[in-house]
Design an enzyme around this catalytic site. Structure first.
Site, mmCIF file in Angstrom:
data_model
loop_
_atom_site.group_PDB
_atom_site.id
_atom_site.type_symbol
_atom_site.label_atom_id
_atom_site.label_comp_id
_atom_site.label_asym_id
_atom_site.label_seq_id
_atom_site.Cartn_x
_atom_site.Cartn_y
_atom_site.Cartn_z
ATOM 1 N N SER A 142 0.873 -1.172 0.000
ATOM 2 C CA SER A 142 0.000 0.000 0.000
ATOM 3 C C SER A 142 0.909 1.220 0.000
ATOM 4 O O SER A 142 2.103 1.106 0.339
ATOM 5 C CB SER A 142 -0.856 -0.021 1.270
ATOM 6 O OG SER A 142 -1.437 1.243 1.516
ATOM 7 N N TYR A 155 -2.161 -1.297 10.391
ATOM 8 C CA TYR A 155 -2.132 -1.413 8.926
ATOM 9 C C TYR A 155 -0.816 -0.872 8.377
ATOM 10 O O TYR A 155 -0.155 -1.506 7.547
ATOM 11 C CB TYR A 155 -3.321 -0.647 8.336
ATOM 12 C CG TYR A 155 -3.554 -0.865 6.856
ATOM 13 C CD1 TYR A 155 -4.235 -1.996 6.394
ATOM 14 C CD2 TYR A 155 -3.106 0.062 5.910
ATOM 15 C CE1 TYR A 155 -4.467 -2.185 5.038
ATOM 16 C CE2 TYR A 155 -3.326 -0.124 4.547
ATOM 17 C CZ TYR A 155 -4.014 -1.250 4.121
ATOM 18 O OH TYR A 155 -4.239 -1.441 2.774
HETATM 19 P P1 NAD Z 1 -11.690 -6.382 -0.248
HETATM 20 O O1 NAD Z 1 -12.293 -6.257 1.100
HETATM 21 O O2 NAD Z 1 -12.476 -6.005 -1.453
HETATM 22 O O3 NAD Z 1 -11.152 -7.870 -0.484
HETATM 23 C C1 NAD Z 1 -10.410 -8.544 0.489
HETATM 24 C C2 NAD Z 1 -10.618 -10.033 0.333
HETATM 25 O O4 NAD Z 1 -9.771 -10.680 1.308
HETATM 26 C C3 NAD Z 1 -12.057 -10.494 0.619
HETATM 27 O O5 NAD Z 1 -12.493 -11.366 -0.407
HETATM 28 C C4 NAD Z 1 -11.946 -11.224 1.959
HETATM 29 O O6 NAD Z 1 -12.875 -12.298 2.091
HETATM 30 C C5 NAD Z 1 -10.513 -11.726 1.901
HETATM 31 N N1 NAD Z 1 -9.971 -12.016 3.225
HETATM 32 C C6 NAD Z 1 -10.049 -11.264 4.344
HETATM 33 N N2 NAD Z 1 -9.478 -11.889 5.370
HETATM 34 C C7 NAD Z 1 -9.000 -13.067 4.893
HETATM 35 C C8 NAD Z 1 -8.309 -14.162 5.465
HETATM 36 N N3 NAD Z 1 -7.994 -14.186 6.771
HETATM 37 N N4 NAD Z 1 -7.971 -15.203 4.666
HETATM 38 C C9 NAD Z 1 -8.291 -15.202 3.351
HETATM 39 N N5 NAD Z 1 -8.960 -14.210 2.753
HETATM 40 C C10 NAD Z 1 -9.309 -13.153 3.528
HETATM 41 O O7 NAD Z 1 -10.313 -5.540 -0.162
HETATM 42 P P2 NAD Z 1 -9.337 -4.927 -1.272
HETATM 43 O O8 NAD Z 1 -9.481 -3.452 -1.208
HETATM 44 O O9 NAD Z 1 -9.478 -5.629 -2.564
HETATM 45 O O10 NAD Z 1 -7.935 -5.267 -0.590
HETATM 46 C C11 NAD Z 1 -7.072 -6.264 -1.066
HETATM 47 C C12 NAD Z 1 -5.660 -5.933 -0.614
HETATM 48 O O11 NAD Z 1 -5.267 -4.666 -1.178
HETATM 49 C C13 NAD Z 1 -5.488 -5.812 0.898
HETATM 50 O O12 NAD Z 1 -4.253 -6.381 1.287
HETATM 51 C C14 NAD Z 1 -5.463 -4.317 1.120
HETATM 52 O O13 NAD Z 1 -4.761 -3.957 2.278
HETATM 53 C C15 NAD Z 1 -4.740 -3.863 -0.140
HETATM 54 N N6 NAD Z 1 -4.926 -2.476 -0.486
HETATM 55 C C16 NAD Z 1 -6.173 -1.975 -0.712
HETATM 56 C C17 NAD Z 1 -6.304 -0.626 -1.030
HETATM 57 C C18 NAD Z 1 -7.641 -0.018 -1.300
HETATM 58 O O14 NAD Z 1 -7.712 1.214 -1.334
HETATM 59 N N7 NAD Z 1 -8.702 -0.786 -1.495
HETATM 60 C C19 NAD Z 1 -5.172 0.194 -1.128
HETATM 61 C C20 NAD Z 1 -3.923 -0.353 -0.881
HETATM 62 C C21 NAD Z 1 -3.810 -1.692 -0.568
#
Ligand code: NAD
Length: 260
Positions: A142, A155
């Site tokens: 991130s 985080y």
């Molecule tokens: P999201 O909530 O849309 O998807 C996350 C997925 O992870 C879900 O399907 C959930 O069921 C799964 N999950 C959660 N806990 C879990 C576990 N213990 N074991 C297996 N699966 C699990 O989130 P997203 O925004 O797509 O985030 C995905 C990644 O991207 C994360 O690591 C997040 O920190 C990172 N990220 C997101 C953003 C953003 O702005 N959305 C920015 C930077 C980084």
């Protein structure tokens, strides 16, 4: 000939958001995505959507913090396909609270999903990658791998930690043709961010619109959210690496929010 023809890629957290987009894009370029997620029903729905487009996909139930489930999920993939070429360690959550009030249980939960999850999935895949003398590992970092924000103590800590983990893997994996990279997105409109907007508005005492404009996108060059497509481009770029030239590097994908 597609870029990922015949490649098997295990993508954690790929039933939703960024991970799902990576899985769809990987399949569209010939790869076989393994949809590994806590939410098995959603993982199966994603796999079925990919299969309906004529590509192959396989859903596995996996809580990335559970050593036995991770080992079993990887063993099931090996039993079916005989290899794992690519790991995208993407599963993650967000919990926002002021540092002074942060519940210890939430601190541990978040660190476990991001860091234990990255460690356990990497270790489980690595023995097969070493045996095959090939592997591409990408961690979902991130901007918070490089920069801090209020309310996000665990985080920011976890996302910084992934950079260290990738650097170790880059060194240990090199002789086995295993590379490691981190992709570091800015804010992306996924369920994870949609949940945060009202929570941050309440914590900071401002409107949801103000959270978007003055917190999330304030430092970008153009006031734009990063898209899941943009993040998938970066992940698949590292997944297609020909050699070690970029191993250990992290790439920020954030509309200029953080520049290095
Ligand atoms: P999201 O909530 O849309 O998807 C996350 C997925 O992870 C879900 O399907 C959930 O069921 C799964 N999950 C959660 N806990 C879990 C576990 N213990 N074991 C297996 N699966 C699990 O989130 P997203 O925004 O797509 O985030 C995905 C990644 O991207 C994360 O690591 C997040 O920190 C990172 N990220 C997101 C953003 C953003 O702005 N959305 C920015 C930077 C980084």
């Amino acid at each position: 000939m597609n870029r990922f023809d015949g490649k098997v890629g295990l993508i954690t957290g790929s039933a939703s958001g960024i991970g799902k987009e990576i899985a769809l894009r990987f399949a569209a370029e010939g790869g076989i995505p393994i949809i590994a997620d806590l939410n098995l029903a959603a993982a199966q729905a994603t796999a079925q959507a990919i299969q309906a487009s004529g590509a192959e996909a396989f859903a596995v139930a996996m809580n990335v913090t559970d050593e036995a489930q991770v080992e079993k999920g990887v063993a099931d993939v090996i039993a079916k396909y005989g290899k794992i070429d690519i790991l995208v360690s993407n599963a993650g959550i967000q919990i926002v609270e002021p540092f002074v009030d942060f519940p210890f249980a939430d601190w541990k939960k978040l660190l476990s999903i991001h860091l234990d999850g990255a460690f356990l999935t990497t270790r489980a895949c690595l023995k097969h990658m070493y045996a095959a003398n090939f592997g591409r590992v990408i961690y979902m970092g991130s901007v918070h791998s490089k920069e801090a924000s209020k309310l996000k103590a665990p985080y920011v800590t976890a996302k910084h930690g992934l950079i260290g983990l990738a650097k170790v893997l880059a060194k240990e994996g090199a002789e086995h043709n295993v590379t490691a990279n981190v992709v570091c997105p800015g804010f992306v409109r996924t369920p994870l961010v949609d949940k945060q907007i009202p929570e941050q508005a309440q914590e900071l005492g401002i409107t949801e619109e103000a959270v978007i404009k003055t917190v999330m996108l304030k430092e970008t060059v153009d006031g734009q959210f990063t898209s899941t497509d943009d993040v998938a481009d970066a992940v698949l770029f590292f997944a297609a690496a020909k050699n070690n030239v970029l191993t250990g590097q992290s790439l920020v994908v954030s509309h200029g929010w953080f520049m290095q």
